[in-house]
Design an enzyme around this catalytic site. Structure first.
Site, mmCIF file in Angstrom:
data_model
loop_
_atom_site.group_PDB
_atom_site.id
_atom_site.type_symbol
_atom_site.label_atom_id
_atom_site.label_comp_id
_atom_site.label_asym_id
_atom_site.label_seq_id
_atom_site.Cartn_x
_atom_site.Cartn_y
_atom_site.Cartn_z
ATOM 1 N N ARG A 1 29.978 27.724 52.314
ATOM 2 C CA ARG A 1 30.379 29.014 52.027
ATOM 3 C C ARG A 1 29.265 29.359 51.122
ATOM 4 O O ARG A 1 28.931 28.780 49.939
ATOM 5 C CB ARG A 1 31.716 29.490 51.498
ATOM 6 C CG ARG A 1 32.762 28.777 52.449
ATOM 7 C CD ARG A 1 34.221 29.178 52.081
ATOM 8 N NE ARG A 1 35.137 28.940 53.088
ATOM 9 C CZ ARG A 1 35.428 29.762 54.188
ATOM 10 N NH1 ARG A 1 34.767 30.689 54.331
ATOM 11 N NH2 ARG A 1 36.298 29.380 55.097
ATOM 12 N N ARG B 1 52.056 51.946 40.949
ATOM 13 C CA ARG B 1 50.906 52.267 41.707
ATOM 14 C C ARG B 1 51.177 51.905 43.412
ATOM 15 O O ARG B 1 50.241 52.283 44.288
ATOM 16 C CB ARG B 1 49.794 51.204 41.342
ATOM 17 C CG ARG B 1 48.993 51.905 40.253
ATOM 18 C CD ARG B 1 47.791 51.141 39.675
ATOM 19 N NE ARG B 1 48.128 51.118 38.298
ATOM 20 C CZ ARG B 1 47.175 50.425 37.398
ATOM 21 N NH1 ARG B 1 45.988 49.843 37.977
ATOM 22 N NH2 ARG B 1 47.454 50.260 36.030
ATOM 23 N N PRO C 1 50.408 40.689 38.299
ATOM 24 C CA PRO C 1 51.070 39.467 38.639
ATOM 25 C C PRO C 1 50.078 38.498 39.691
ATOM 26 O O PRO C 1 49.761 38.851 40.529
ATOM 27 C CB PRO C 1 52.314 39.815 39.401
ATOM 28 C CG PRO C 1 52.209 41.353 39.396
ATOM 29 C CD PRO C 1 50.846 41.888 39.055
ATOM 30 N N GLU C 2 49.871 37.274 39.089
ATOM 31 C CA GLU C 2 49.158 36.364 39.869
ATOM 32 C C GLU C 2 50.125 35.150 40.008
ATOM 33 O O GLU C 2 51.333 35.430 39.514
ATOM 34 C CB GLU C 2 47.845 35.970 39.254
ATOM 35 C CG GLU C 2 46.932 36.842 38.920
ATOM 36 C CD GLU C 2 45.492 36.627 38.527
ATOM 37 O OE1 GLU C 2 45.250 35.412 38.459
ATOM 38 O OE2 GLU C 2 44.779 37.457 37.745
#
Length: 283
Positions: free
Chosen positions: A164, A126, A2-3
């Site tokens: 970055r 999990r 799930p995102e």
DNA sequence: CATTTCACCTGGTGGC
DNA sequence: TGCCACCAGGTGAAAT
């Protein structure tokens, strides 16, 4: 897994089914690592409260809870939330609204019995998921650390990656920069933006970053419209799958021809994760 | 400080 | 058919 689109779909489904319902019984499994705040404290905060609203922040599902006032409740009265129950689904978590007699799936770790008779169940084989709560009276309202990909504007998006040196894909996955992007949508948005996942985030041009922001937003919105991607075991609050996996251009398409140029999709490991891209379309 | 690696978990897969 | 090593990846802690 799930995102953002999957969590958004689940939150909307749960909201539609439990809004206004009251929690009359709470059962939690004895898996202490699942609970950020101790299970007993969470149970006490949930019991008797009304689910005023359910929404998504990043990859978190936020249930807004209100205590029932002493006096009579009149139709149309707005209950101000005083507590938030926070659900993170991890890799394999599900948040389901069921009837009380529905068979209890293996790895069910939370069951909230509602006044209407429905049940809100958290299932997670999990156990990478997390349950937490916030006391709004203490000013603890939940906030995602990173920017919301659906709302972030060009200038902020560009600033997030400035200076970055890490790979853009790793930066997209960092929840303290952007909240809600996981492996699927990082790969898919980089494909649609035509950017190689290994490119240094800080070295992308302003044009490339704007392409990425727009691609990410449209991929996420498209995925939400299709109810998310069901690649492993994702289902929505009714146990129904999503259909965005049918539209994936690179994710889990290793060796298959690129939908644009027919070049075989390549798979590498980046930031410890399987990473898929078209070596021709992405530069 | 920025960045990378690893442990946490179980079910599914593939080799023998 | 069964067994087992191995992999998947979101997150946070530990290491670099």
């Amino acid at each position: 897994m799930p995102e953002l689109p999957e969590v958004e779909t689940i939150a909307r489904g749960v909201h539609a089914r439990v809004r206004g319902d009251r929690i009359v019984h709470v059962w939690f499994a004895a898996h202490p690592r699942l609970f950020k705040a101790p299970a007993a404290r969470q149970a006490k905060s949930l019991l008797g409260r009304v689910l005023v609203a359910v929404h998504r922040t990043g990859k978190h599902i936020v249930c807004e809870l209100a205590a029932l006032p002493k006096g009579k409740l009149r139709a149309g009265d707005e209950l101000p939330p005083d507590t938030q129950w926070i659900v993170h689904l991890g890799m394999t978590g599900r948040l389901l609204v069921t009837t009380p007699d529905a068979p209890v799936a293996p790895h069910t770790h939370a069951r909230l019995e509602l006044e209407s008779g429905k049940e809100l169940r958290f299932v997670d084989p999990r156990r990478f998921g997390k349950l937490d709560f916030r006391d709004l009276a203490r000013g603890e309202a939940f906030n995602a650390a990173g920017a919301e990909p659906l709302e972030v504007e060009q200038e902020v998006f560009t600033a997030i990656f400035r200076g970055r040196r890490l790979a853009i894909k790793a930066a997209l996955l960092n929840q303290s920069l952007l909240s809600g992007v996981g492996n699927i949508y990082a790969d898919e948005s980089l494909f649609h933006a035509g950017i190689r996942p290994r490119r240094s985030a800080g070295r992308l041009t302003k044009t490339e970053l704007e392409r990425l922001r727009v691609a990410l937003k449209s991929v996420l919105e498209h995925a939400i419209r299709l109810g998310g991607s069901s690649v492993s075991d994702y289902v929505d609050a009714d146990g129904m799958p999503g259909f965005f996996q049918l539209e994936h251009c690179v994710y889990l398409r290793t060796g298959l021809p690129c939908r644009t140029c027919k070049t075989p999709i390549r798979r590498i490991i980046l930031a410890g994760r399987g990473t898929h891209f078209c070596p021709n379309c992405q530069r």
